[in-house]
Design an enzyme around this catalytic site. Structure first.
Site, PDB file in Angstrom:
ATOM      1  N   GLU A 165      88.621  87.806  33.352  1.00 26.29           N
ATOM      2  CA  GLU A 165      87.914  88.615  34.350  1.00 26.29           C
ATOM      3  C   GLU A 165      88.840  89.278  35.366  1.00 26.29           C
ATOM      4  OE1 GLU A 165      84.753  86.473  36.242  1.00 26.29           O
ATOM      5  OE2 GLU A 165      83.648  86.196  34.388  1.00 26.29           O
ATOM      6  N   GLU A 370      81.962  83.156  28.228  1.00 26.45           N
ATOM      7  CA  GLU A 370      81.259  82.447  29.313  1.00 26.45           C
ATOM      8  C   GLU A 370      79.827  82.935  29.401  1.00 26.45           C
ATOM      9  OE1 GLU A 370      82.910  82.585  33.300  1.00 26.45           O
ATOM     10  OE2 GLU A 370      84.938  82.241  32.540  1.00 26.45           O
TER      11      GLU A 370
HETATM   12  C1  PNW Z   1      83.188  83.678  36.470  1.00 23.89           C
HETATM   13  N1  PNW Z   1      79.815  88.069  39.756  1.00 23.89           N
HETATM   14  O1  PNW Z   1      83.312  84.359  37.672  1.00 23.89           O
HETATM   15  C2  PNW Z   1      84.495  82.935  36.324  1.00 23.89           C
HETATM   16  O2  PNW Z   1      85.203  83.252  35.160  1.00 23.89           O
HETATM   17  C3  PNW Z   1      84.362  81.461  36.471  1.00 23.89           C
HETATM   18  O3  PNW Z   1      85.591  80.922  36.886  1.00 23.89           O
HETATM   19  C4  PNW Z   1      83.234  81.119  37.422  1.00 23.89           C
HETATM   20  O4  PNW Z   1      83.178  79.753  37.719  1.00 23.89           O
HETATM   21  C5  PNW Z   1      81.955  81.589  36.771  1.00 23.89           C
HETATM   22  O5  PNW Z   1      82.006  82.957  36.432  1.00 23.89           O
HETATM   23  C6  PNW Z   1      80.714  81.358  37.630  1.00 23.89           C
HETATM   24  O6  PNW Z   1      80.778  82.117  38.813  1.00 23.89           O
HETATM   25  C7  PNW Z   1      82.394  85.288  38.134  1.00 23.89           C
HETATM   26  O7  PNW Z   1      79.721  88.101  40.995  1.00 23.89           O
HETATM   27  C8  PNW Z   1      82.369  85.512  39.488  1.00 23.89           C
HETATM   28  O8  PNW Z   1      79.170  88.833  39.014  1.00 23.89           O
HETATM   29  C9  PNW Z   1      81.532  86.445  40.021  1.00 23.89           C
HETATM   30  C10 PNW Z   1      80.687  87.147  39.181  1.00 23.89           C
HETATM   31  C11 PNW Z   1      80.693  86.932  37.819  1.00 23.89           C
HETATM   32  C12 PNW Z   1      81.552  85.991  37.301  1.00 23.89           C
END
Ligand code: PNW
Length: 458
Positions: A165, A370
């Site tokens: 990401e 994920e």
């Molecule tokens: C992912 N959004 O992060 C990460 O890859 C993980 O480390 C994290 O724990 C997981 O999703 C859950 O949050 C994101 O705001 C952070 O759309 C923010 C977003 C999406 C994914």
């Protein structure tokens, strides 16, 4: 009963080093930008840190046993760069490599195929002190680090993911400052995007020379919905889509940046050097897709109430007056997770179809690296919300496969409740509950549900 998935489908759980390992001072690990960020007053909810997290660094045999009990055939984890190169450069720290070496062998003993992410946001602090991802040299340091890890594990790891990401890392970490390294550069953070992509591209040949495993990059994708059908709202949706879904994909799959003119950026990026785009477009064996929810956007200053679910809504306050060409709009009519993110299973299918339509023959096979949700930790609260979430998303995924999208696997985020970045330990994404006071692990109802589903495929 769930519909049947193709023979050989990859079923896994996912974690990341900083979110579960703890042991931040052990065996020669150097400091990471997240150690520094957690020490900033007010940066993390409740003042939490990841110094211990799930103590996975010591309890990994138990965690591998939990996965074996679940019946998955794959596990996505990340390597902590500061364990391998405490200062971000120079020879490998053997003790750091030993940890992942043992983990990979233990997984193999249980028939669990490792999917190794090289960078899930924990940059060595020493590299940040030299400019971090704003500094082009960090891309070269990343490629060198990738080679060191592959020297040791190339023979046993079938799936390599360069970056996790980069969009979230750039936006939250460097544009808005709510993640490490806590820089609030707004659009001036664009060189970070390019240097991350360049690091990815430079790492690919380093990996190719040392492993026959498949090489991927993982991006997070969110289908962008327009608030109304007005031309202004549609333009806003197109602008946000370019940032969220294309900035880190077009260069990798098409060898060019998307049109960012809505941001007042003319595309003549001074930080792009001759040959960079060829490096970045190195052929890949797959694309990692992380999906959580759709995004709904409106034209700026349309006065809509925030409440969507994205990087956008999470940091709404930071966007006021930034002159960005979109505004966050609420998504109503769906259940929401503990995070407030709407649960829209068909958004996964929609996004997969969009990727196929957009990239056509340039789209490699997909791994959903994920997908999952956080559920509030209340005594006696059933884990039915997570079961419904997984059931709905797996049905949507199955439908996308039936529609002809080449999806080879699915990883649940996450195996364990863990350190959820700026949210500390409050958001619980695990199939397994962790009591952080005692480190006691307890499989939740969703773990048992998934175990039964997976058993049906055996
Ligand atoms: C992912 N959004 O992060 C990460 O890859 C993980 O480390 C994290 O724990 C997981 O999703 C859950 O949050 C994101 O705001 C952070 O759309 C923010 C977003 C999406 C994914």
């Amino acid at each position: 009963m769930l519909p049947r998935f193709p023979e050989g489908f990859v079923w896994g759980t996912a974690t990341s080093s900083y979110q579960i390992e703890g042991a931040v001072h052990e065996d020669g690990r150097g400091a990471s930008i997240w150690d520094s960020f957690c020490a900033r007053p007010g940066a993390i909810r409740n003042g939490d840190t990841a110094d211990v997290a799930c103590d996975h660094y010591h309890r990994w045999p138990e965690d591998v046993a939990l996965m074996a009990g679940l019946g998955v055939n794959a596990y996505r984890f990340s390597v902590a760069w500061p364990r391998i190169q405490p200062e971000g450069r120079g020879p490998a720290n053997p003790k750091g490599l030993d940890f992942y070496d043992r983990l990979v062998d233990a997984l193999a003993e249980h028939g669990i195929a490792p999917a190794l992410t090289l960078y899930h946001w924990d940059l060595p602090q020493a590299l940040q002190d030299a400019g971090g991802w704003m500094n082009r040299d960090t891309a070269h340091r990343f490629a060198e680090y990738a080679g060191l890890v592959a020297d040791r594990l190339g023979d046993r790891v079938p799936t390599w993911i360069t970056l996790n990401e980069p969009f979230v890392h750039m936006t939250e970490g460097h544009a808005l400052g709510v993640h490490a390294p806590g820089e609030a550069l707004l659009l001036d953070a664009l060189p970070v995007a390019h240097h991350l992509l360049l690091g990815h591209g430079l790492a690919v040949p380093e990996l190719r020379g040392r492993t026959s495993g498949q090489v991927l990059i993982t991006n997070n994708y969110s289908p962008v919905w327009t608030a109304t059908d007005s031309a202004a709202d549609r333009a806003a949706a197109t602008a946000f889509d370019a940032l969220q879904n294309r900035l880190f994909t077009d260069p990798v799959l098409l060898g060019r940046y998307p049109d960012l003119s809505a941001y007042g950026v003319d595309g003549a990026f001074p930080f792009v050097q001759d040959g960079d785009m060829n490096v970045i477009a190195a052929p890949l064996d797959g694309l990692g897709v992380n999906y959580y929810s759709p995004t709904r956007v409106a034209a700026p200053n349309s006065g809509v109430q925030s409440g969507g679910a994205s990087v956008l809504s999470e940091v709404e306050g930071h966007l006021d007056g930034t002159g960005l060409p979109f505004e966050d709009a609420p998504i109503d009519g769906y259940p929401v997770t503990a995070f407030g993110w709407p649960v829209v299973p068909e958004g996964l299918r929609e996004m997969l179809l969009k990727l196929r339509d957009r990239y056509g023959a340039a789209l490699p096979p997909i791994l959903v690296t994920e997908n999952g949700c956080s559920v509030r930790d209340e005594p006696g609260r059933p884990d039915q919300e997570r079961i419904d979430f997984l059931d709905g998303h797996l049905r949507a995924l199955h439908q996308a496969i039936a529609d002809g999208v080449d999806v080879r696997g699915y990883f649940v985020w996450s195996l364990l409740d863990n350190f959820e970045w700026a949210e500390g330990y409050e958001q619980r994404f695990g199939l397994v509950h962790v009591d952080f006071a005692t480190q006691r692990r307890t499989p939740k109802a969703s773990y048992h549900w998934l175990r039964e589903r997976l058993a049906e495929y055996r």
